[in-house]
Design a protein around this motif. Structure first.
Motif, PDB file in Angstrom:
ATOM      1  N   LYS A   5       0.811  -1.213   0.000  1.00  0.00           N
ATOM      2  CA  LYS A   5       0.000   0.000   0.000  1.00  0.00           C
ATOM      3  C   LYS A   5       0.846   1.265   0.000  1.00  0.00           C
ATOM      4  CE  LYS A   5      -3.979  -2.077   2.348  1.00  0.00           C
ATOM      5  NZ  LYS A   5      -4.826  -2.067   3.576  1.00  0.00           N
ATOM      6  N   ASN A   6       2.045   1.175   0.585  1.00  0.00           N
ATOM      7  CA  ASN A   6       2.921   2.343   0.651  1.00  0.00           C
ATOM      8  C   ASN A   6       4.081   2.233  -0.328  1.00  0.00           C
ATOM      9  OD1 ASN A   6       1.648   3.762   2.956  1.00  0.00           O
ATOM     10  ND2 ASN A   6       2.160   1.882   4.027  1.00  0.00           N
ATOM     11  N   GLY A   7       3.934   1.438  -1.359  1.00  0.00           N
ATOM     12  CA  GLY A   7       4.987   1.259  -2.349  1.00  0.00           C
ATOM     13  C   GLY A   7       5.026  -0.189  -2.797  1.00  0.00           C
ATOM     14  N   PRO A   8       6.090  -0.591  -3.504  1.00  0.00           N
ATOM     15  CA  PRO A   8       6.197  -1.976  -3.963  1.00  0.00           C
ATOM     16  C   PRO A   8       6.154  -2.948  -2.794  1.00  0.00           C
ATOM     17  CG  PRO A   8       7.857  -0.563  -4.996  1.00  0.00           C
ATOM     18  CD  PRO A   8       7.225   0.245  -3.905  1.00  0.00           C
ATOM     19  N   ALA A   9       5.491  -4.069  -2.992  1.00  0.00           N
ATOM     20  CA  ALA A   9       5.370  -5.058  -1.934  1.00  0.00           C
ATOM     21  C   ALA A   9       6.715  -5.707  -1.654  1.00  0.00           C
ATOM     22  CB  ALA A   9       4.353  -6.122  -2.330  1.00  0.00           C
ATOM     23  N   MET A  10       7.010  -5.906  -0.372  1.00  0.00           N
ATOM     24  CA  MET A  10       8.200  -6.656  -0.019  1.00  0.00           C
ATOM     25  C   MET A  10       7.925  -8.129  -0.249  1.00  0.00           C
ATOM     26  SD  MET A  10      10.212  -7.111   3.594  1.00  0.00           S
ATOM     27  CE  MET A  10       8.939  -8.244   4.152  1.00  0.00           C
ATOM     28  N   GLU A  11       8.895  -8.810  -0.831  1.00  0.00           N
ATOM     29  CA  GLU A  11       8.746 -10.230  -1.141  1.00  0.00           C
ATOM     30  C   GLU A  11       9.874 -11.016  -0.489  1.00  0.00           C
ATOM     31  OE1 GLU A  11       8.375 -13.176  -5.068  1.00  0.00           O
ATOM     32  OE2 GLU A  11       8.816 -11.027  -5.298  1.00  0.00           O
ATOM     33  N   ILE A  12       9.530 -12.129   0.140  1.00  0.00           N
ATOM     34  CA  ILE A  12      10.515 -13.007   0.772  1.00  0.00           C
ATOM     35  C   ILE A  12      10.874 -14.104  -0.227  1.00  0.00           C
ATOM     36  CG2 ILE A  12      10.935 -14.593   2.679  1.00  0.00           C
ATOM     37  CD1 ILE A  12       8.925 -12.957   4.316  1.00  0.00           C
ATOM     38  N   VAL A  13      12.149 -14.177  -0.612  1.00  0.00           N
ATOM     39  CA  VAL A  13      12.579 -15.102  -1.659  1.00  0.00           C
ATOM     40  C   VAL A  13      13.697 -16.010  -1.141  1.00  0.00           C
ATOM     41  CG1 VAL A  13      13.445 -15.320  -4.016  1.00  0.00           C
ATOM     42  CG2 VAL A  13      12.035 -13.338  -3.389  1.00  0.00           C
ATOM     43  N   THR A 209      18.025 -23.952   1.383  1.00  0.00           N
ATOM     44  CA  THR A 209      17.743 -22.537   1.121  1.00  0.00           C
ATOM     45  C   THR A 209      18.213 -21.694   2.316  1.00  0.00           C
ATOM     46  OG1 THR A 209      15.487 -22.840   1.959  1.00  0.00           O
ATOM     47  CG2 THR A 209      15.798 -22.921  -0.442  1.00  0.00           C
ATOM     48  N   PRO A 210      19.525 -21.679   2.599  1.00  0.00           N
ATOM     49  CA  PRO A 210      20.031 -20.941   3.757  1.00  0.00           C
ATOM     50  C   PRO A 210      20.124 -19.435   3.529  1.00  0.00           C
ATOM     51  CG  PRO A 210      21.858 -21.900   2.573  1.00  0.00           C
ATOM     52  CD  PRO A 210      20.601 -22.388   1.881  1.00  0.00           C
ATOM     53  N   ILE A 211      19.918 -19.011   2.283  1.00  0.00           N
ATOM     54  CA  ILE A 211      19.983 -17.590   1.924  1.00  0.00           C
ATOM     55  C   ILE A 211      18.580 -17.128   1.555  1.00  0.00           C
ATOM     56  CG2 ILE A 211      20.958 -15.899   0.310  1.00  0.00           C
ATOM     57  CD1 ILE A 211      23.308 -17.908  -0.088  1.00  0.00           C
ATOM     58  N   VAL A 212      18.201 -15.961   2.067  1.00  0.00           N
ATOM     59  CA  VAL A 212      16.883 -15.407   1.765  1.00  0.00           C
ATOM     60  C   VAL A 212      17.039 -13.949   1.356  1.00  0.00           C
ATOM     61  CG1 VAL A 212      14.616 -14.772   2.710  1.00  0.00           C
ATOM     62  CG2 VAL A 212      15.669 -16.957   3.349  1.00  0.00           C
ATOM     63  N   ILE A 213      16.428 -13.585   0.235  1.00  0.00           N
ATOM     64  CA  ILE A 213      16.409 -12.197  -0.228  1.00  0.00           C
ATOM     65  C   ILE A 213      15.095 -11.552   0.200  1.00  0.00           C
ATOM     66  CG2 ILE A 213      16.390 -10.682  -2.260  1.00  0.00           C
ATOM     67  CD1 ILE A 213      18.032 -12.830  -3.731  1.00  0.00           C
ATOM     68  N   LEU A 214      15.179 -10.371   0.759  1.00  0.00           N
ATOM     69  CA  LEU A 214      13.982  -9.580   1.044  1.00  0.00           C
ATOM     70  C   LEU A 214      13.917  -8.475  -0.014  1.00  0.00           C
ATOM     71  CD1 LEU A 214      14.076  -9.257   4.936  1.00  0.00           C
ATOM     72  CD2 LEU A 214      12.921 -10.971   3.523  1.00  0.00           C
ATOM     73  N   ARG A 215      13.087  -8.703  -1.025  1.00  0.00           N
ATOM     74  CA  ARG A 215      12.976  -7.749  -2.131  1.00  0.00           C
ATOM     75  C   ARG A 215      12.176  -6.526  -1.702  1.00  0.00           C
ATOM     76  NH1 ARG A 215      12.068 -12.098  -6.887  1.00  0.00           N
ATOM     77  NH2 ARG A 215      14.264 -12.546  -7.293  1.00  0.00           N
ATOM     78  N   ASN A 216      12.632  -5.383  -2.166  1.00  0.00           N
ATOM     79  CA  ASN A 216      11.985  -4.089  -1.869  1.00  0.00           C
ATOM     80  C   ASN A 216      12.000  -3.777  -0.375  1.00  0.00           C
ATOM     81  OD1 ASN A 216      11.230  -3.700  -4.653  1.00  0.00           O
ATOM     82  ND2 ASN A 216       9.561  -5.156  -4.293  1.00  0.00           N
ATOM     83  N   PHE A 217      13.024  -4.246   0.314  1.00  0.00           N
ATOM     84  CA  PHE A 217      13.075  -3.994   1.759  1.00  0.00           C
ATOM     85  C   PHE A 217      13.285  -2.523   2.052  1.00  0.00           C
ATOM     86  CE2 PHE A 217      14.941  -3.686   5.968  1.00  0.00           C
ATOM     87  CZ  PHE A 217      14.120  -4.529   6.701  1.00  0.00           C
ATOM     88  N   ARG A 218      13.968  -1.814   1.187  1.00  0.00           N
ATOM     89  CA  ARG A 218      14.169  -0.376   1.432  1.00  0.00           C
ATOM     90  C   ARG A 218      12.826   0.336   1.586  1.00  0.00           C
ATOM     91  NH1 ARG A 218      18.309   3.336  -0.524  1.00  0.00           N
ATOM     92  NH2 ARG A 218      19.051   1.728  -1.979  1.00  0.00           N
ATOM     93  N   GLN A 219      11.891   0.080   0.674  1.00  0.00           N
ATOM     94  CA  GLN A 219      10.571   0.711   0.747  1.00  0.00           C
ATOM     95  C   GLN A 219       9.787   0.229   1.961  1.00  0.00           C
ATOM     96  OE1 GLN A 219      11.987  -0.648  -1.903  1.00  0.00           O
ATOM     97  NE2 GLN A 219      11.672   0.598  -3.723  1.00  0.00           N
ATOM     98  N   TYR A 220       9.925  -1.066   2.272  1.00  0.00           N
ATOM     99  CA  TYR A 220       9.247  -1.625   3.448  1.00  0.00           C
ATOM    100  C   TYR A 220       9.741  -0.945   4.723  1.00  0.00           C
ATOM    101  CZ  TYR A 220       8.537  -5.047   7.231  1.00  0.00           C
ATOM    102  OH  TYR A 220       8.232  -5.661   8.418  1.00  0.00           O
ATOM    103  N   GLN A 221      11.048  -0.749   4.823  1.00  0.00           N
ATOM    104  CA  GLN A 221      11.604  -0.136   6.006  1.00  0.00           C
ATOM    105  C   GLN A 221      11.229   1.317   6.137  1.00  0.00           C
ATOM    106  OE1 GLN A 221      15.689  -1.044   7.700  1.00  0.00           O
ATOM    107  NE2 GLN A 221      16.127   0.948   6.781  1.00  0.00           N
ATOM    108  N   GLU A 222      11.134   1.996   5.012  1.00  0.00           N
ATOM    109  CA  GLU A 222      10.846   3.436   5.051  1.00  0.00           C
ATOM    110  C   GLU A 222       9.366   3.739   5.161  1.00  0.00           C
ATOM    111  OE1 GLU A 222      12.702   4.876   1.508  1.00  0.00           O
ATOM    112  OE2 GLU A 222      14.749   4.736   2.325  1.00  0.00           O
ATOM    113  N   ALA A 223       8.521   2.725   4.958  1.00  0.00           N
ATOM    114  CA  ALA A 223       7.082   2.959   5.036  1.00  0.00           C
ATOM    115  C   ALA A 223       6.679   3.270   6.472  1.00  0.00           C
ATOM    116  CB  ALA A 223       6.324   1.738   4.533  1.00  0.00           C
ATOM    117  N   PRO A 224       5.712   4.177   6.669  1.00  0.00           N
ATOM    118  CA  PRO A 224       5.281   4.514   8.036  1.00  0.00           C
ATOM    119  C   PRO A 224       4.568   3.345   8.710  1.00  0.00           C
ATOM    120  CG  PRO A 224       3.855   5.538   6.373  1.00  0.00           C
ATOM    121  CD  PRO A 224       5.002   4.923   5.623  1.00  0.00           C
TER     122      PRO A 224
END
Length: 224
Positions: A5-13, A209-224
């Motif tokens: 809702k506040n930008g691109p969705a964060m995705e757990i990969v 799968t010991p490595i996980v990418i959090l896509r669009n985390f910058r926007q997720y973190q900055e969202a209010p």
């Protein structure tokens, strides 16, 4: 995944790999397996036990010389904890010394009596929190005790620089809704990283799968 809702969705990969061993360099492995998958708004995360394994920070119980202190002190911990076994406790004693563990336990009991939990782990050091007893879930290291990773801050800083992502982090997560950030690069909010990975998407065993990418985390973190 966030709702966006506040930008691109964060995705757990979760990122598939082969089984990583003590012959691997964890930074090289993370760079290799995230190539073309992690962008400048993403963060790359990895399970702390896998980092430790690649560093050779592991020991088999039969390689230990057990002290009387280890056999006694382990009895003060709950059965499900890694320090509740003589071998888990002996590894901690070897790492930080018996006097420190004894003093930390005494002060920890006193603090708990006064209503403050967790003091033992603060006083005994990071390894007290990170040591994993014989895992049974990470072949070919399922018969090993796994310590915490060495120089975790150096690892995450190198990963961010070489991958070119927004950030990197090492997590100690489990299936009991607990995710502890061991180390993270500057600019990341550890509480938001742990919250995003609270369901433990890491697969350190047969899942590989010991490595996980959090896509669009910058926007997720900055969202209010």
């Amino acid at each position: 995944m966030t709702d966006g809702k506040n930008g691109p969705a964060m995705e757990i990969v979760p990122v598939p790999t082969r089984i990583l061993t003590h012959n691997d360099d964890i930074v090289d492995a993370m760079v290799h397996y995230t190539k073309g998958k992690a962008g400048p708004d993403d963060i790359v995360t990895v399970a702390e036990s896998v980092v430790a394994v690649t560093q050779g920070n592991i020991v088999r119980p039969e390689e230990l010389d057990y002290s009387l202190a280890a056999q006694v002190l382990c009895r003060f911990f709950k059965d499900e904890g890694s320090l509740a076994s003589p071998h888990g406790m002996q590894v901690l004693l070897n790492e930080v010394g018996t006097p420190r563990v004894v003093v930390s336990m005494a002060l920890g009991f006193l603090a708990r009596f006064l209503g403050k939990a967790g003091m033992f782990y603060n006083l005994a050091g990071e390894q007290a929190r990170l040591i994993d007893d014989v895992t049974g879930t990470m072949p070919p290291y399922d018969k090993h005790i796994v310590l915490g990773p060495r120089e975790p801050q150096k690892v995450v800083d190198q990963v961010r620089e070489r991958v070119g992502c927004f950030g990197a982090a090492i997590l100690d997560a489990n299936d009991l809704k607990r995710a502890f950030v061991v180390a993270h690069t500057a600019g990341l909010i550890s509480e938001k990283v742990s919250r995003a990975l609270i369901d433990n998407p890491f697969g350190n065993g047969s899942e590989k799968t010991p490595i996980v990418i959090l896509r669009n985390f910058r926007q997720y973190q900055e969202a209010p």
